[in-house]
Every structure is written in structure tokens, then in C-alpha cells.
Design a protein around this motif. Structure first.
Motif, PDB file in Angstrom:
ATOM      1  N   GLY A  81       9.494   6.258 -13.882  1.00  0.00           N
ATOM      2  CA  GLY A  81       9.612   5.274 -12.811  1.00  0.00           C
ATOM      3  C   GLY A  81       9.094   5.797 -11.492  1.00  0.00           C
ATOM      4  O   GLY A  81       8.446   5.069 -10.727  1.00  0.00           O
ATOM      5  N   LEU A  82       9.372   7.072 -11.197  1.00  0.00           N
ATOM      6  CA  LEU A  82       8.851   7.683  -9.967  1.00  0.00           C
ATOM      7  C   LEU A  82       7.330   7.747 -10.005  1.00  0.00           C
ATOM      8  O   LEU A  82       6.655   7.473  -8.995  1.00  0.00           O
ATOM      9  CB  LEU A  82       9.437   9.084  -9.797  1.00  0.00           C
ATOM     10  N   LEU A  83       6.763   8.101 -11.168  1.00  0.00           N
ATOM     11  CA  LEU A  83       5.304   8.169 -11.302  1.00  0.00           C
ATOM     12  C   LEU A  83       4.678   6.791 -11.107  1.00  0.00           C
ATOM     13  O   LEU A  83       3.664   6.649 -10.404  1.00  0.00           O
ATOM     14  CB  LEU A  83       4.950   8.737 -12.672  1.00  0.00           C
ATOM     15  N   PHE A  84       5.275   5.777 -11.695  1.00  0.00           N
ATOM     16  CA  PHE A  84       4.734   4.422 -11.570  1.00  0.00           C
ATOM     17  C   PHE A  84       4.949   3.851 -10.174  1.00  0.00           C
ATOM     18  O   PHE A  84       4.241   2.926  -9.772  1.00  0.00           O
ATOM     19  CB  PHE A  84       5.372   3.501 -12.606  1.00  0.00           C
ATOM     20  N   SER A  85       5.927   4.381  -9.463  1.00  0.00           N
ATOM     21  CA  SER A  85       6.179   3.871  -8.109  1.00  0.00           C
ATOM     22  C   SER A  85       5.090   4.305  -7.123  1.00  0.00           C
ATOM     23  O   SER A  85       4.973   3.720  -6.046  1.00  0.00           O
ATOM     24  CB  SER A  85       7.543   4.351  -7.607  1.00  0.00           C
ATOM     25  N   LEU A  86       4.300   5.315  -7.499  1.00  0.00           N
ATOM     26  CA  LEU A  86       3.212   5.745  -6.611  1.00  0.00           C
ATOM     27  C   LEU A  86       2.179   4.638  -6.425  1.00  0.00           C
ATOM     28  O   LEU A  86       1.884   4.252  -5.293  1.00  0.00           O
ATOM     29  CB  LEU A  86       2.571   7.025  -7.153  1.00  0.00           C
ATOM     30  N   PRO A  87       1.608   4.084  -7.503  1.00  0.00           N
ATOM     31  CA  PRO A  87       0.705   2.943  -7.284  1.00  0.00           C
ATOM     32  C   PRO A  87       1.438   1.690  -6.827  1.00  0.00           C
ATOM     33  O   PRO A  87       0.859   0.869  -6.103  1.00  0.00           O
ATOM     34  CB  PRO A  87       0.047   2.743  -8.652  1.00  0.00           C
ATOM     35  N   ALA A  88       2.709   1.527  -7.236  1.00  0.00           N
ATOM     36  CA  ALA A  88       3.458   0.349  -6.797  1.00  0.00           C
ATOM     37  C   ALA A  88       3.675   0.355  -5.294  1.00  0.00           C
ATOM     38  O   ALA A  88       3.766  -0.707  -4.673  1.00  0.00           O
ATOM     39  CB  ALA A  88       4.805   0.281  -7.522  1.00  0.00           C
ATOM     40  N   ALA A  89       3.770   1.552  -4.689  1.00  0.00           N
ATOM     41  CA  ALA A  89       3.942   1.659  -3.238  1.00  0.00           C
ATOM     42  C   ALA A  89       2.621   1.618  -2.492  1.00  0.00           C
ATOM     43  O   ALA A  89       2.602   1.708  -1.267  1.00  0.00           O
ATOM     44  CB  ALA A  89       4.692   2.944  -2.897  1.00  0.00           C
ATOM     45  N   GLY A  90       1.505   1.502  -3.220  1.00  0.00           N
ATOM     46  CA  GLY A  90       0.200   1.410  -2.577  1.00  0.00           C
ATOM     47  C   GLY A  90      -0.427   2.742  -2.255  1.00  0.00           C
ATOM     48  O   GLY A  90      -1.351   2.800  -1.430  1.00  0.00           O
ATOM     49  N   LEU A  91       0.036   3.825  -2.894  1.00  0.00           N
ATOM     50  CA  LEU A  91      -0.494   5.145  -2.571  1.00  0.00           C
ATOM     51  C   LEU A  91      -1.964   5.281  -2.975  1.00  0.00           C
ATOM     52  O   LEU A  91      -2.727   5.986  -2.322  1.00  0.00           O
ATOM     53  CB  LEU A  91       0.349   6.217  -3.268  1.00  0.00           C
ATOM     54  N   PHE A  92      -2.368   4.589  -4.041  1.00  0.00           N
ATOM     55  CA  PHE A  92      -3.741   4.673  -4.516  1.00  0.00           C
ATOM     56  C   PHE A  92      -4.541   3.420  -4.173  1.00  0.00           C
ATOM     57  O   PHE A  92      -5.572   3.159  -4.787  1.00  0.00           O
ATOM     58  CB  PHE A  92      -3.767   4.900  -6.031  1.00  0.00           C
ATOM     59  N   GLY A  93      -4.051   2.662  -3.219  1.00  0.00           N
ATOM     60  CA  GLY A  93      -4.744   1.449  -2.841  1.00  0.00           C
ATOM     61  C   GLY A  93      -4.533   0.359  -3.876  1.00  0.00           C
ATOM     62  O   GLY A  93      -3.543   0.329  -4.605  1.00  0.00           O
TER      63      GLY A  93
END
Length: 714
Positions: free
Chosen positions: A608-620
Motif C-alpha cells: 500500500g505504501l508503494l502504491f501510494s507513491l503514484p497515487a500521491a502524484g510523485l511520478f506525475g
């Protein structure tokens, strides 16, 4: 000055006269206020008994006819109703006052009070009765008085000082007079509660009446309306929001007086809290506190106005704190943050051919998951029940399905529930896309499918108890795993092609706070894994070799000297009880000796933490990309919740009294819930895209030759 000192001197036999600046001289000028009140109370009790009985009658009538009666027990009496009927009443009331979702949620939450035990349930319904009686009488008195204050300035000027005193003076000050007047019991306790809780209702009713626009009132009078019609047809309807807010505040203040009501002899959860404080009983205090919190949430949600529909508890607390100096601003008709533009002419997008294919795949996986729970999950011993019940460790020939206590237990029930919800999402999308329920769509299907997959995986992950050497996993759990995988794959491709769009544009910046919150949740999962997941205080588990040697010595001594048999038996019982309290056997969430579900929960939390990176817009990425990853994060949160809940409920269902789940499983459940709601801000903004007539470009995809549609963001 000498003469002044002589005036304030004490008796002549004192060695030195007291000066007027000496504190001790105050005793010579003591005002007997307490004695005056005592005399007035005594005179009132002796001479105005009929008046006191008249005042007490409404309270006694409501309690004896609708809450609890010592003489007769009608079927409608709250204290004697079956728990399922009370929950059904809450469901109906919550649905009528709010909506079906709120009503069903409150009924399920209230049922938790019953799961704490029969004693807690009985005190819960008595607490509800006590609060409801208080609010009803406050409404009967407070609303008319508030209306009168709003229409007559002289009445408001006279009432306002009394309201100030009622809110400032602590309830302990006037408890004793009420006890002298009316004795002990629920009636005087309700009266004291009413004194404390009624001022907000009067104040807000007065404020609501006064805030009605004067031009509206004058216009109604100009058209010939009488003062009675002006009040009923103009002022009261426009002041409804203020009056409902006053009722809500009165209800919450009534709940806050439950502890004082217990001191005055009233039953309810306050009595359990008071008993726990007296006996320093931590388990009783925690359980009673949880039940009291649930009652407060249930009654608060029922009494909220419709303008609070989209607000959760934390946002309401924040707004209350932000407007603590200007609470009248909370009476606005609608919160700007919860406004959503709707379009009555648009229709949800029809199902395209590509979407239909993956919907069918998800549907097939859900059907496989439903079938799996009727197949064998556990062979020759109970996997979960074997931890808490020794009789299930070796049961030759046992073949328990996914719903049996010796089989899948709650894990199987979770697979069935998630599969049914995923099936409902697929069927409603094929028949009425976007028109049934918020979660019966592509995102809901993915959450449900991954939840069923996680429940089956959690069951397979659990280590058998050390003595359950004969245990074998049945075919049913593997079928459930395959069904969950098929439904998950279908839902993943379904959500990629589903026509969903946000209600309003999302923020494009990186959500650092969301990443920090998710990282803290993973840290909570680490703590949960290190904490006990199972606490075994059964006699055979806590008796060490040293303790067994001492017990054998005492038993041998009792056989040699019969006169010591009684004393030695008491000593043995005390030693065993102390060992159960101080030295229970505990397994943490990472230990191989226990279920090891803490490790699985941590892996899902890390995902969940790993998936939250793109969910938070970290990779655009665009809004849809954030939405898809946010759905995955919520799905992992559901998986963590089902893994911990499956362990907790399965042990409650089948284990011995002295074998319970530990605090680690509760912390894991809490972490899963937080992970699930961490994506709520994004998920609530996405709906199935609406379309309008007039665009031929969508015809071939939608396969609707009768009518062409145009996509439109809602």
C-alpha cells in the motif's frame, strides 16, 4: 484606627483582639448561605410534596412506560426488547432521518455493544433510554421557551442570566438538592442532566428565530398572516437548521452527563464506568468506554441535520474548533466544501464492448469465490479453532467448509461477502451502469475482489498450531484463491477501460501529507506485528514445571494431613489465578509459533505504501492514474482489515474463554482501516462519466444505435 480594631475584636476572653485585616475575623461575619438553602430544601420537602410529585411525573411516566418498569414489562419497553429489534429500530430511524447508508451503518455499529456481552447491551439500551428521555423533555420545554425568547426581548433578557448560571455552575453543586427533593434513581438524574443540557437548545432556537430575515416576516404580515401563521409557516421552518443544531448539542451534553447520572443512582453505561473507576478495572473501563462512544456516535449521527451529510466526525470537530468564537456561522445552509453540481439531464456512460469483457471476467471470479466456501477448507483438524480449542487439534475425518467454525470460519465468510459484493458490482454495471450505488462499479469491484483474495491468502498464510500435526488445507481455500485472483485480474483491466471522471479537478501537486500518513500506518503495522496476537491463559498453558511441582507438593501435603485440604485447595487456586494473570502465553504477529498474520499484514501495508507513491502524484500522471492507484491502496487496506478481523472473530467464535486475540490484531485492524480511508479524498470525487445526446462518436463504442451520446464531466 484603635477604635476600628476594637470594633472588630473577638470576645473579651481572647488574649489579643483580631484586626479587620486578619483572615480569621471572617469567621465572625460568616454568611449562613448553606443553612438558608438547607432550610428551604427541608421546608420544600415537608410542605410541597404534591408539587414535587407533579414535576417528577413526566420523567417517571416516560421511564416506566417506555424504558424500564419495575412492575410490568410491556413489549415496547426498551430494556426488554431483543437486541435485533433495537438495531432494527435504529436502522429505520436512521433511514428516515438521514438515509439508508447511515441507518444501516448505525445499526451495525450499535450491534458491537451487544458483542461486548449481555451486561453491556442491557446498560447500552438503558443509556439510550436515559438520553432520549432527557432530550424529549428538553425539547418540550426548550423549543417553546426559545421561540418565546426569540419573539419577546423581555423574556430573553430574563432568561439569559439563568442560562448562563445553568452552564457555568457545575452539576455537583445542585445534585444534593435534587436528591433531597426527588430521591435517587433515573428521574432525578434526568432532571440534573436536563438542567445542564437544555441551555444550547434555548439559545440556538432563540438565535434561529431572530435570524429569520425581517423582510420575510413583514411580507407575510402584509399579506394578512396572523402571528400564529407567521410563527408556524415562516419563522419555524426558516429556523429549523438552528433548532436541529440545538437538539444535537443538547443530546451530546446529555451523553456527557451519563457519569454523573450514575452517581445519582441511574443505570446505564455510566454505572459501568463508575464501577470500573472505583475498582480500577481496566478491561471494564475500556469496554464500557467503547460502548459509550458507540452510543454517542449513533445518537449524534441520527440527530445531525442534512447539511452535515458529507461531513465526517473529524471534519465536524475541526469546523467546531475553527468557529469556536463565532458558532453562529455553523448554521449556514450548506458547507461550500460539500456542494456538488448535479445534472438531471445527463446519463451515466453505457458499458462499452471492451469494458463488458472484463466485467464478465470479474463476474466469473466472483462466482468461483462464492462456490469455494461450500467446499472443504480444513481437513483432520481446525486451523483457526485449533489455537483456542484443544478438541479441534486432532479430528480424524474432519472436512469443514469455508463457513464452519472448524473450517474457514470468518475468513470463509469474508470471501463469501466480498465475492457477493463483487458479483453485485458486475451485475449492476451490466444492467444499470452508474445508477445503483457509489461502490457498485469498477473501483468497488477491485476493492471487493482484492479483499476476497486477501482473505483466502490470509487463511493459507496462518501457521497451524504446533500440536495440529494432522492438519491439511482443503480444496475450497485454493478455489477461493483462484476465484479471487480471477476477479482481481478482471477488475484491474475493467478499471483501466471504465469511463470514470472526477466531479471536479484534482490538485496537481504531490500530496506529501498522504505519503507521511501512509508511512506512519506502515509503522503502526510494525508495532502491531511486534505486539501479542494471541494470549493464552488456559490452566494447562500457564502451569510451568516449577508451578506444577509446587501444586504437587500442596496436594501431597493435603493427602497426608486432611485438615490442610481446604487451605491448600485455596492456595492452589490462587497460584493458578496469579499465573493466568501474570504469565500468560503470548504469540506476536511475526512469531512462527503463532499465526504469523502480522507479517502478511506488513507486506500488504508495504505494498500500500508503494502504491501510494503514484497515487500521491510523485511520478506525475493524470487524474485517472491517481484514482486507479488510490483504489489499489484502499484495496490493500481492506485486505489488512480482513486478515486481522478474520483472526479476531474466528477466535471469538470458537476458542475457550481463556484464549483471546491480543492487542496486536486490534492495532492491525486499526492500521488497515486508516490505510483504507487514506484514499477517500480521491475516491469520493470519481463517478461514472455522464453523457448527453448529440455525439455520434460514442455510438460504436457504446453499441447504442438508438441514441448517440456525448461525454460530459459531472
Amino acid at each position: 484606627m484603635r477604635m476600628l480594631g476594637l470594633i472588630f475584636a473577638q470576645a473579651e476572653d481572647t488574649e489579643a483582639p483580631l484586626r479587620f485585616w486578619d483572615n480569621a475575623i471572617l469567621d465572625e461575619w460568616e454568611i449562613p448561605f448553606g443553612s438558608w438553602i438547607d432550610e428551604m430544601v427541608s421546608w420544600t420537602v415537608a410542605n410541597l410534596g404534591t408539587v414535587l410529585d407533579i414535576i417528577k411525573w413526566p420523567f417517571s411516566f416516560l421511564f416506566q412506560n417506555f424504558v424500564i418498569s419495575p412492575e410490568y414489562h410491556p413489549w415496547w419497553e426498551l430494556a426488554d426488547m431483543p437486541w435485533i429489534l433495537v438495531c432494527a429500530i435504529v436502522l429505520v430511524v436512521g433511514t428516515l432521518t438521514r438515509n439508508l447508508k447511515v441507518g444501516a451503518g448505525l445499526a451495525l455499529v450499535l450491534a458491537i455493544c451487544g458483542l461486548l456481552g449481555n451486561e453491556f447491551w442491557e446498560e447500552t439500551v438503558l443509556t439510550i433510554g436515559l438520553v432520549v428521555v432527557s432530550v424529549v423533555i428538553c425539547a418540550i420545554i426548550g423549543i417553546p421557551l426559545g421561540v418565546l425568547c426569540g419573539r419577546v426581548d423581555g423574556v430573553w433578557n430574563a432568561v439569559r442570566p439563568a442560562l448562563d448560571a445553568m452552564q457555568v455552575v457545575h452539576a455537583f453543586v445542585y445534585i444534593i438538592p435534587f436528591i433531597f427533593f426527588f430521591g435517587l434513581g433515573p428521574e432525578p438524574a434526568t432532571m440534573v442532566t436536563m438542567v445542564f443540557a437544555i441551555p444550547p437548545l434555548i439559545r440556538l432556537t432563540n438565535l434561529g428565530i431572530r435570524q429569520v430575515p425581517e423582510d420575510v416576516v413583514e411580507a407575510s404580515r402584509a399579506y394578512g398572516a396572523s402571528e400564529w401563521r407567521v410563527l408556524l409557516d415562516v419563522q419555524l421552518p426558516l429556523a429549523r437548521a438552528a433548532i436541529m443544531t440545538g437538539l444535537n448539542q443538547t443530546l451530546l451534553l446529555s451523553i456527557s452527563m451519563i457519569g454523573i447520572a450514575a452517581i445519582m443512582g441511574a443505570s446505564g453505561l455510566g454505572l459501568l464506568v463508575f464501577r470500573a473507576v472505583i475498582n480500577i478495572n481496566t478491561p471494564l473501563s475500556a469496554s464500557a468506554g467503547l460502548a459509550l462512544f458507540i452510543v454517542a456516535v449513533v445518537l449524534d449521527r441520527i440527530s445531525q441535520t442534512q447539511t452535515e451529510e458529507g461531513a465526517n466526525l473529524f471534519s465536524r470537530i475541526y469546523r467546531a474548533w475553527a468557529h469556536r468564537r463565532d458558532p453562529e456561522t455553523l448554521l449556514s445552509s450548506e458547507d461550500a466544501e460539500t456542494k456538488k453540481e448535479t445534472d438531471s439531464e445527463g446519463m451515466p456512460s453505457p458499458v462499452t464492448a471492451a469494458e463488458r469483457t472484463w466485467v464478465v471476467v470479474a463476474l466469473v471470479g466472483a462466482v468461483v469465490g462464492i462456490v469455494s466456501v461450500w467446499l472443504p477448507w480444513s481437513l483432520d483438524s481446525g486451523l483457526i479453532s485449533g489455537y483456542g480449542r484443544a478438541a479441534d487439534l486432532d479430528v480424524p475425518g474432519l472436512s469443514a467448509n469455508g463457513l464452519a467454525a472448524q473450517g474457514g470460519s470468518y475468513f470463509g465468510i469474508a470471501v463469501l461477502l466480498m465475492s457477493l459484493l463483487a458479483l453485485g458490482s458486475a451485475l449492476t454495471t451490466l444492467t444499470r451502469p452508474g445508477r445503483v450505488g457509489r461502490w457498485f462499479g469498477a473501483d468497488g469491484s477491485l476493492i471487493f475482489a482484492m479483499g476476497g483474495l486477501a482473505a483466502a491468502a490470509a487463511y493459507l498464510w496462518v501457521n497451524p498450531y504446533a500440536d495440529a500435526v494432522a492438519h491439511q488445507d482443503g480444496i475450497g481455500v485454493w478455489v477461493a484463491l483462484v476465484g479471487g485472483a480471477i476477479a482481481t485480474i478482471g477488475s484491474i483491466f475493467w478499471i483501466r477501460v471504465a469511463p470514470y471522471s472526477p466531479l471536479r479537478p484534482l490538485k496537481v501537486n504531490v500530496s506529501v501529507s498522504r505519503l507521511v500518513i501512509t508511512a506512519c500506518i506502515v509503522g503502526l503495522l510494525v508495532v502491531a506485528g511486534l505486539s501479542p496476537w494471541a494470549v493464552d491463559s488456559r490452566t494447562e498453558s500457564v502451569i510451568t514445571p516449577e508451578l506444577q511441582a509446587e501444586i504437587d507438593r500442596l496436594e501431597q501435603e493435603a493427602r497426608q494431613d486432611i485438615s490442610k485440604a481446604g487451605q491448600n485447595a485455596i492456595t492452589i487456586s490462587s497460584l493458578v489465578a496469579e499465573a493466568q494473570r501474570k504469565n500468560p502465553v503470548a504469540f506476536d504477529g511475526f512469531s512462527e509459533e503463532g499465526p504469523a498474520l502480522g507479517r502478511l499484514a506488513l507486506w500488504m501495508g508495504a505494498a500500500g505504501l508503494l502504491f501510494s507513491l503514484p497515487a500521491a502524484g510523485l511520478f506525475g500522471g493524470g487524474e485517472r492514474r491517481r484514482w486507479v492507484w488510490s483504489v489499489a491502496v484502499s484495496a490493500f487496506g481492506v485486505g489488512v482489515m480482513l486478515a486481522s478481523t478474520g483472526w479476531i472473530v474466528s477466535l471469538v467464535r470458537s476458542s475457550d474463554p481463556n484464549y483471546v486475540s491480543g492487542p496486536g490484531s486490534f492495532l492491525c485492524l486499526l492500521a488497515g482501516f486508516l490505510l483504507f480511508i487514506s484514499s477517500r479524498g480521491v475516491l469520493k470525487e470519481f463517478r461514472r462519466t455522464k453523457v448527453f445526446a448529440g455525439d455520434s462518436g460514442l455510438m460504436s463504442q457504446a453499441e447504442t444505435p438508438q441514441e448517440t451520446m456525448t461525454p460530459q464531466m459531472t
